[in-house]
Design a protein around this motif. Structure first.
Motif, PDB file in Angstrom:
ATOM      1  N   VAL A 151       0.705 -11.212   7.929  1.00 57.63           N
ATOM      2  CA  VAL A 151       0.370 -10.389   6.773  1.00 57.63           C
ATOM      3  C   VAL A 151       1.216  -9.133   6.899  1.00 57.63           C
ATOM      4  CG1 VAL A 151      -1.417  -9.032   5.630  1.00 57.63           C
ATOM      5  CG2 VAL A 151      -1.978 -11.305   6.532  1.00 57.63           C
ATOM      6  N   ILE A 152       2.074  -8.909   5.914  1.00 51.36           N
ATOM      7  CA  ILE A 152       2.985  -7.771   5.969  1.00 51.36           C
ATOM      8  C   ILE A 152       2.463  -6.575   5.180  1.00 51.36           C
ATOM      9  CG2 ILE A 152       5.047  -9.125   6.470  1.00 51.36           C
ATOM     10  CD1 ILE A 152       5.703  -9.029   3.453  1.00 51.36           C
ATOM     11  N   LEU A 153       1.439  -6.799   4.353  1.00 53.09           N
ATOM     12  CA  LEU A 153       0.858  -5.703   3.577  1.00 53.09           C
ATOM     13  C   LEU A 153      -0.520  -6.114   3.087  1.00 53.09           C
ATOM     14  CD1 LEU A 153       1.183  -2.925   2.048  1.00 53.09           C
ATOM     15  CD2 LEU A 153       2.109  -4.264   0.142  1.00 53.09           C
ATOM     16  N   THR A 171       7.916  -6.422  -7.365  1.00 53.71           N
ATOM     17  CA  THR A 171       9.319  -5.996  -7.329  1.00 53.71           C
ATOM     18  C   THR A 171       9.583  -4.905  -6.310  1.00 53.71           C
ATOM     19  OG1 THR A 171       9.026  -4.403  -9.133  1.00 53.71           O
ATOM     20  CG2 THR A 171       9.730  -6.623  -9.728  1.00 53.71           C
ATOM     21  N   ASN A 172       8.604  -4.065  -6.038  1.00 51.15           N
ATOM     22  CA  ASN A 172       8.840  -2.997  -5.069  1.00 51.15           C
ATOM     23  C   ASN A 172       8.485  -3.454  -3.666  1.00 51.15           C
ATOM     24  OD1 ASN A 172       7.887  -0.372  -3.540  1.00 51.15           O
ATOM     25  ND2 ASN A 172       9.390   0.254  -5.065  1.00 51.15           N
ATOM     26  N   PHE A 173       7.215  -3.664  -3.410  1.00 53.75           N
ATOM     27  CA  PHE A 173       6.799  -4.044  -2.063  1.00 53.75           C
ATOM     28  C   PHE A 173       7.277  -5.449  -1.692  1.00 53.75           C
ATOM     29  CE2 PHE A 173       3.805  -0.594  -2.866  1.00 53.75           C
ATOM     30  CZ  PHE A 173       3.843   0.078  -1.669  1.00 53.75           C
ATOM     31  N   GLY A 174       7.055  -6.404  -2.580  1.00 50.67           N
ATOM     32  CA  GLY A 174       7.400  -7.793  -2.274  1.00 50.67           C
ATOM     33  C   GLY A 174       8.868  -8.010  -1.986  1.00 50.67           C
ATOM     34  N   ASN A 233      -3.344  -0.217   2.184  1.00 53.09           N
ATOM     35  CA  ASN A 233      -2.719   0.736   1.277  1.00 53.09           C
ATOM     36  C   ASN A 233      -3.660   0.905   0.089  1.00 53.09           C
ATOM     37  OD1 ASN A 233      -1.201   2.162  -0.581  1.00 53.09           O
ATOM     38  ND2 ASN A 233       0.663   1.004  -0.228  1.00 53.09           N
ATOM     39  N   CYS A 234      -4.203   2.096  -0.073  1.00 52.66           N
ATOM     40  CA  CYS A 234      -5.207   2.378  -1.103  1.00 52.66           C
ATOM     41  C   CYS A 234      -4.603   3.006  -2.354  1.00 52.66           C
ATOM     42  CB  CYS A 234      -6.294   3.272  -0.529  1.00 52.66           C
ATOM     43  SG  CYS A 234      -7.208   2.525   0.819  1.00 52.66           S
ATOM     44  N   CYS A 235      -3.407   2.673  -2.673  1.00 52.74           N
ATOM     45  CA  CYS A 235      -2.770   3.169  -3.887  1.00 52.74           C
ATOM     46  C   CYS A 235      -2.909   2.103  -4.963  1.00 52.74           C
ATOM     47  CB  CYS A 235      -1.300   3.470  -3.642  1.00 52.74           C
ATOM     48  SG  CYS A 235      -0.494   4.065  -5.118  1.00 52.74           S
ATOM     49  N   GLY A 236      -3.799   2.304  -5.878  1.00 56.60           N
ATOM     50  CA  GLY A 236      -4.015   1.339  -6.943  1.00 56.60           C
ATOM     51  C   GLY A 236      -5.488   1.209  -7.290  1.00 56.60           C
ATOM     52  N   ILE A 237      -6.247   2.259  -7.043  1.00 60.02           N
ATOM     53  CA  ILE A 237      -7.656   2.285  -7.427  1.00 60.02           C
ATOM     54  C   ILE A 237      -7.713   3.131  -8.698  1.00 60.02           C
ATOM     55  CG2 ILE A 237     -10.004   2.820  -6.703  1.00 60.02           C
ATOM     56  CD1 ILE A 237      -8.935   2.802  -3.783  1.00 60.02           C
ATOM     57  N   TYR A 238      -7.850   2.440  -9.833  1.00 64.00           N
ATOM     58  CA  TYR A 238      -7.668   3.100 -11.124  1.00 64.00           C
ATOM     59  C   TYR A 238      -8.934   3.366 -11.911  1.00 64.00           C
ATOM     60  CZ  TYR A 238      -2.985   1.332 -10.264  1.00 64.00           C
ATOM     61  OH  TYR A 238      -1.782   1.039  -9.696  1.00 64.00           O
ATOM     62  N   ALA A 239      -9.865   2.464 -11.854  1.00 62.38           N
ATOM     63  CA  ALA A 239     -10.920   2.509 -12.863  1.00 62.38           C
ATOM     64  C   ALA A 239     -12.306   2.477 -12.256  1.00 62.38           C
ATOM     65  CB  ALA A 239     -10.743   1.339 -13.828  1.00 62.38           C
ATOM     66  N   SER A 240     -12.736   3.581 -11.762  1.00 57.91           N
ATOM     67  CA  SER A 240     -14.105   3.674 -11.284  1.00 57.91           C
ATOM     68  C   SER A 240     -15.024   3.746 -12.492  1.00 57.91           C
ATOM     69  CB  SER A 240     -14.292   4.914 -10.419  1.00 57.91           C
ATOM     70  OG  SER A 240     -15.643   5.067 -10.091  1.00 57.91           O
ATOM     71  N   VAL A 273       7.472   1.731  -1.602  1.00 52.66           N
ATOM     72  CA  VAL A 273       8.068   1.698  -0.263  1.00 52.66           C
ATOM     73  C   VAL A 273       9.027   2.864  -0.047  1.00 52.66           C
ATOM     74  CG1 VAL A 273       7.776  -0.773   0.098  1.00 52.66           C
ATOM     75  CG2 VAL A 273       9.870   0.072  -0.969  1.00 52.66           C
ATOM     76  N   GLN A 274       9.524   3.445  -1.122  1.00 51.87           N
ATOM     77  CA  GLN A 274      10.441   4.569  -0.997  1.00 51.87           C
ATOM     78  C   GLN A 274       9.719   5.871  -0.665  1.00 51.87           C
ATOM     79  OE1 GLN A 274      10.388   2.480  -3.681  1.00 51.87           O
ATOM     80  NE2 GLN A 274      12.275   1.343  -3.370  1.00 51.87           N
ATOM     81  N   GLU A 275       8.416   5.918  -0.893  1.00 47.25           N
ATOM     82  CA  GLU A 275       7.641   7.127  -0.629  1.00 47.25           C
ATOM     83  C   GLU A 275       7.023   7.059   0.760  1.00 47.25           C
ATOM     84  OE1 GLU A 275       5.356   8.570  -4.149  1.00 47.25           O
ATOM     85  OE2 GLU A 275       6.138   6.733  -5.033  1.00 47.25           O
ATOM     86  N   THR A 276       6.812   8.199   1.341  1.00 48.11           N
ATOM     87  CA  THR A 276       6.246   8.279   2.681  1.00 48.11           C
ATOM     88  C   THR A 276       4.770   7.908   2.665  1.00 48.11           C
ATOM     89  OG1 THR A 276       7.797  10.039   3.228  1.00 48.11           O
ATOM     90  CG2 THR A 276       5.872   9.812   4.653  1.00 48.11           C
ATOM     91  N   GLU A 277       4.388   7.079   3.603  1.00 38.84           N
ATOM     92  CA  GLU A 277       2.982   6.719   3.778  1.00 38.84           C
ATOM     93  C   GLU A 277       2.234   7.916   4.351  1.00 38.84           C
ATOM     94  OE1 GLU A 277       1.917   2.870   5.810  1.00 38.84           O
ATOM     95  OE2 GLU A 277       1.222   4.302   7.326  1.00 38.84           O
ATOM     96  N   VAL A 278       1.048   8.206   3.778  1.00 41.41           N
ATOM     97  CA  VAL A 278       0.207   9.275   4.309  1.00 41.41           C
ATOM     98  C   VAL A 278      -1.191   8.734   4.576  1.00 41.41           C
ATOM     99  CG1 VAL A 278       1.478  11.136   3.147  1.00 41.41           C
ATOM    100  CG2 VAL A 278      -0.490  10.122   2.039  1.00 41.41           C
TER     101      VAL A 278
END
Length: 161
Positions: free
Chosen positions: A3-5, A19-22, A103-110, A148-153
């Motif tokens: 598992v890479i991501l 297109t970005n991560f894959g 990676n918790c980037c993509g939580i849009y609609a609470s 992937v171009q942005e720094t992981e925090v």
């Protein structure tokens, strides 16, 4: 298999994931974890169209994903696992799935009308924050990286959970 991501993304298999991560990570399998999508033939068909040729694709429930983890029963050598909701991750982890980093980037609609908008890719309600705490308590490293171009925090640098 590797598992890479592990990523949460309410859009599931979208352009950013494919297109970005894959492409950057060389994924050859996309595994979406969400029971409702698995039971919706139309959504399944739409997602299959988003997957690059030659890549494996499936949608499974959180419980089935836990079994896949335990049995190391993946089809690809470089798998991206996309959870639709935080609750999918919690269910999978509680059922025995191995998720070391998410990676918790993509939580849009609470559905929480008092949800906090941290940015366009991170909107969290009170229940979401509780689920993040559960995941952290299970040893899941929570991070935020839009591309992937942005720094992981560390997500804890953005959100108190």
């Amino acid at each position: 298999m590797s598992v890479i991501l592990n990523k949460i993304d309410g859009k599931t298999v979208c352009g950013k994931v494919v297109t970005n991560f894959g492409r950057f990570l060389g994924a050859d399998e996309y595994l979406v974890v969400n029971k409702e999508i698995r039971e919706d033939d139309q959504q399944m068909a739409m997602m299959e169209l988003s997957i690059p040729g030659g890549c494996e694709f499936d949608v499974v429930s959180p419980e089935t994903y836990a079994k896949i983890c335990k049995d190391n029963d993946y089809f690809g050598n470089k798998t991206i696992v996309v959870f639709r909701y935080l609750s999918d991750v919690v269910k999978a982890v509680e059922a025995g799935a191995t998720v070391k980093k998410l990676n918790c980037c993509g939580i849009y609609a609470s559905e929480d009308p008092n949800a906090t908008v941290y940015n366009k890719n991170l909107v969290l309600g009170a229940e979401d924050v509780k689920e993040l705490r559960k995941l952290a308590d299970h040893g899941v490293e929570l991070v935020f990286q839009p591309t992937v171009q942005e720094t992981e925090v560390a997500l804890s640098a953005i959100v108190q959970y």
